[in-house]
Design a protein around this motif. Structure first.
Motif, PDB file in Angstrom:
ATOM      1  N   GLY A 197     -42.853 -33.659  89.672  1.00  0.00           N
ATOM      2  CA  GLY A 197     -41.642 -34.394  89.986  1.00  0.00           C
ATOM      3  C   GLY A 197     -41.850 -35.528  90.962  1.00  0.00           C
ATOM      4  N   GLU A 198     -43.067 -35.695  91.500  1.00  0.00           N
ATOM      5  CA  GLU A 198     -43.294 -36.697  92.533  1.00  0.00           C
ATOM      6  C   GLU A 198     -43.074 -38.119  92.017  1.00  0.00           C
ATOM      7  N   ASN A 199     -43.603 -38.436  90.830  1.00  0.00           N
ATOM      8  CA  ASN A 199     -43.476 -39.780  90.280  1.00  0.00           C
ATOM      9  C   ASN A 199     -42.537 -39.849  89.086  1.00  0.00           C
ATOM     10  N   SER A 200     -41.685 -38.872  88.945  1.00  0.00           N
ATOM     11  CA  SER A 200     -40.743 -38.889  87.832  1.00  0.00           C
ATOM     12  C   SER A 200     -39.319 -38.983  88.362  1.00  0.00           C
ATOM     13  N   GLU A 201     -38.404 -39.295  87.473  1.00  0.00           N
ATOM     14  CA  GLU A 201     -37.006 -39.368  87.876  1.00  0.00           C
ATOM     15  C   GLU A 201     -36.533 -37.973  88.264  1.00  0.00           C
ATOM     16  N   GLU A 202     -35.624 -37.925  89.209  1.00  0.00           N
ATOM     17  CA  GLU A 202     -35.100 -36.641  89.643  1.00  0.00           C
ATOM     18  C   GLU A 202     -34.255 -36.035  88.529  1.00  0.00           C
ATOM     19  N   VAL A 203     -34.544 -34.789  88.204  1.00  0.00           N
ATOM     20  CA  VAL A 203     -33.820 -34.073  87.160  1.00  0.00           C
ATOM     21  C   VAL A 203     -32.631 -33.369  87.804  1.00  0.00           C
ATOM     22  N   GLU A 204     -31.474 -33.462  87.181  1.00  0.00           N
ATOM     23  CA  GLU A 204     -30.279 -32.775  87.695  1.00  0.00           C
ATOM     24  C   GLU A 204     -30.425 -31.278  87.449  1.00  0.00           C
ATOM     25  N   LEU A 205     -30.375 -30.493  88.511  1.00  0.00           N
ATOM     26  CA  LEU A 205     -30.528 -29.047  88.411  1.00  0.00           C
ATOM     27  C   LEU A 205     -29.183 -28.401  88.094  1.00  0.00           C
ATOM     28  N   SER A 206     -29.230 -27.270  87.401  1.00  0.00           N
ATOM     29  CA  SER A 206     -27.998 -26.564  87.035  1.00  0.00           C
ATOM     30  C   SER A 206     -27.351 -25.956  88.280  1.00  0.00           C
ATOM     31  N   LEU A 207     -26.080 -25.617  88.141  1.00  0.00           N
ATOM     32  CA  LEU A 207     -25.333 -25.014  89.243  1.00  0.00           C
ATOM     33  C   LEU A 207     -25.968 -23.698  89.667  1.00  0.00           C
ATOM     34  N   SER A 208     -26.382 -22.871  88.701  1.00  0.00           N
ATOM     35  CA  SER A 208     -26.962 -21.576  89.062  1.00  0.00           C
ATOM     36  C   SER A 208     -28.269 -21.752  89.838  1.00  0.00           C
ATOM     37  N   VAL A 209     -29.039 -22.779  89.525  1.00  0.00           N
ATOM     38  CA  VAL A 209     -30.278 -23.059  90.251  1.00  0.00           C
ATOM     39  C   VAL A 209     -29.953 -23.484  91.686  1.00  0.00           C
ATOM     40  N   LYS A 210     -28.937 -24.316  91.851  1.00  0.00           N
ATOM     41  CA  LYS A 210     -28.521 -24.741  93.197  1.00  0.00           C
ATOM     42  C   LYS A 210     -28.016 -23.548  94.001  1.00  0.00           C
ATOM     43  N   LEU A 211     -27.236 -22.674  93.360  1.00  0.00           N
ATOM     44  CA  LEU A 211     -26.730 -21.482  94.046  1.00  0.00           C
ATOM     45  C   LEU A 211     -27.878 -20.575  94.473  1.00  0.00           C
ATOM     46  N   GLU A 212     -28.865 -20.413  93.597  1.00  0.00           N
ATOM     47  CA  GLU A 212     -30.028 -19.590  93.920  1.00  0.00           C
ATOM     48  C   GLU A 212     -30.739 -20.129  95.157  1.00  0.00           C
ATOM     49  N   ALA A 213     -30.897 -21.435  95.236  1.00  0.00           N
ATOM     50  CA  ALA A 213     -31.576 -22.052  96.387  1.00  0.00           C
ATOM     51  C   ALA A 213     -30.775 -21.834  97.669  1.00  0.00           C
ATOM     52  N   LEU A 214     -29.457 -22.023  97.605  1.00  0.00           N
ATOM     53  CA  LEU A 214     -28.622 -21.844  98.799  1.00  0.00           C
ATOM     54  C   LEU A 214     -28.647 -20.396  99.267  1.00  0.00           C
ATOM     55  N   LEU A 215     -28.553 -19.457  98.324  1.00  0.00           N
ATOM     56  CA  LEU A 215     -28.568 -18.044  98.695  1.00  0.00           C
ATOM     57  C   LEU A 215     -29.944 -17.611  99.205  1.00  0.00           C
ATOM     58  N   PHE A 216     -30.989 -18.233  98.694  1.00  0.00           N
ATOM     59  CA  PHE A 216     -32.346 -17.918  99.142  1.00  0.00           C
ATOM     60  C   PHE A 216     -32.539 -18.268 100.616  1.00  0.00           C
ATOM     61  N   VAL A 217     -31.981 -19.380 101.060  1.00  0.00           N
ATOM     62  CA  VAL A 217     -32.172 -19.804 102.447  1.00  0.00           C
ATOM     63  C   VAL A 217     -31.109 -19.256 103.398  1.00  0.00           C
ATOM     64  N   ALA A 218     -30.054 -18.648 102.857  1.00  0.00           N
ATOM     65  CA  ALA A 218     -28.989 -18.108 103.705  1.00  0.00           C
ATOM     66  C   ALA A 218     -29.496 -16.900 104.486  1.00  0.00           C
ATOM     67  N   ALA A 219     -29.204 -16.872 105.773  1.00  0.00           N
ATOM     68  CA  ALA A 219     -29.670 -15.781 106.631  1.00  0.00           C
ATOM     69  C   ALA A 219     -28.836 -14.520 106.464  1.00  0.00           C
ATOM     70  N   GLU A 220     -27.644 -14.647 105.889  1.00  0.00           N
ATOM     71  CA  GLU A 220     -26.744 -13.506 105.725  1.00  0.00           C
ATOM     72  C   GLU A 220     -25.889 -13.725 104.482  1.00  0.00           C
ATOM     73  N   PRO A 221     -25.140 -12.694 104.057  1.00  0.00           N
ATOM     74  CA  PRO A 221     -24.278 -12.875 102.887  1.00  0.00           C
ATOM     75  C   PRO A 221     -23.314 -14.046 103.088  1.00  0.00           C
ATOM     76  N   VAL A 222     -23.020 -14.754 101.988  1.00  0.00           N
ATOM     77  CA  VAL A 222     -22.242 -15.991 102.034  1.00  0.00           C
ATOM     78  C   VAL A 222     -20.956 -15.839 101.223  1.00  0.00           C
ATOM     79  N   ALA A 223     -19.864 -16.384 101.733  1.00  0.00           N
ATOM     80  CA  ALA A 223     -18.599 -16.387 100.994  1.00  0.00           C
ATOM     81  C   ALA A 223     -18.675 -17.439  99.887  1.00  0.00           C
ATOM     82  N   PRO A 224     -18.168 -17.130  98.686  1.00  0.00           N
ATOM     83  CA  PRO A 224     -18.158 -18.122  97.609  1.00  0.00           C
ATOM     84  C   PRO A 224     -17.466 -19.430  98.013  1.00  0.00           C
ATOM     85  N   ALA A 225     -16.453 -19.355  98.864  1.00  0.00           N
ATOM     86  CA  ALA A 225     -15.768 -20.573  99.326  1.00  0.00           C
ATOM     87  C   ALA A 225     -16.727 -21.470 100.100  1.00  0.00           C
ATOM     88  N   GLN A 226     -17.636 -20.881 100.865  1.00  0.00           N
ATOM     89  CA  GLN A 226     -18.636 -21.659 101.602  1.00  0.00           C
ATOM     90  C   GLN A 226     -19.586 -22.361 100.636  1.00  0.00           C
TER      91      GLN A 226
END
Length: 197
Positions: free
Chosen positions: A9-38
């Motif tokens: 991905g370094e020299n290519s156009e940025e690919v739009e990631l799916s919502l579930s992939v973005k959610l996985e990344a956010l939950l992976f870095v979260a230190a504690e359980p997260v509210a869906p509203a957050q």
């Protein structure tokens, strides 16, 4: 000229990631359980969209080493319960603490009746539950979740995400239904009756 290859991905156009992939990344870095509203705020989408994304993520994780765990209106990533022994061995952890029959009894009452007060637990068990409650609090399997409005404002207790992890559950809704209890009648015969709370 260098023989090094570009990082993916370094020299290519940025690919739009799916919502579930973005959610996985956010939950992976979260230190504690997260509210869906957050999560909805972070991703600037409606809560209903987050729920669809979480359902998609949960389904995609079903055959992998992680699970989506829901508890008290919050979500987090956890390891698959089937891998507990492997992970404990890899990390050099002691085996999961075993609970005594009295502790399991107390924990079951809390899990099925939550939020519940200690006097209510004592009433169901027929004995004082102070030591069991302290033990379950120390193990992180239950927590103080508020107070009642009644006389003396007793503390309410509920289960924790650690409770779900300990028993390999993704949600409190996965708990098995209460089993019928055999209750003898006047003739000594037993009839099944559901435990009532």
């Amino acid at each position: 000229m260098s023989d090094s290859q570009p990082i993916s991905g370094e020299n290519s156009e940025e690919v739009e990631l799916s919502l579930s992939v973005k959610l996985e990344a956010l939950l992976f870095v979260a230190a504690e359980p997260v509210a869906p509203a957050q999560l909805a705020t972070a991703l600037d989408v409606a809560p209903s969209v987050i729920e669809r994304g979480l359902n998609e993520l949960g389904a995609s994780l079903a055959s992998r080493g992680l699970r989506l765990q829901r508890h008290a209106g919050r979500v987090q990533l956890t390891t698959a319960p089937q891998l507990a022994e492997l992970i404990e061995r890899f990390l050099g952890l002691e085996a999961t603490t075993h609970l005594s029959r009295a502790a399991l009894e107390t924990l079951a009452i809390i899990a099925y009746q939550q939020p519940v007060t200690r006097p209510q637990i004592d009433s169901i068990r027929g004995v004082n539950s102070d030591s069991m409650m302290k033990s379950l609090l120390n193990k992180g399997l239950i927590l103080e979740s508020g107070r009642t409005d009644g006389p003396g404002r007793p503390i309410l207790y509920s289960t924790t995400p650690e409770f779900l992890q300990h028993f390999g559950l993704n949600s409190i809704l996965e708990m098995p239904p209460l089993a019928p209890l055999a209750k003898p009648d006047e003739d000594g015969d037993t009839h099944d009756e559901m435990l009532k709370g």
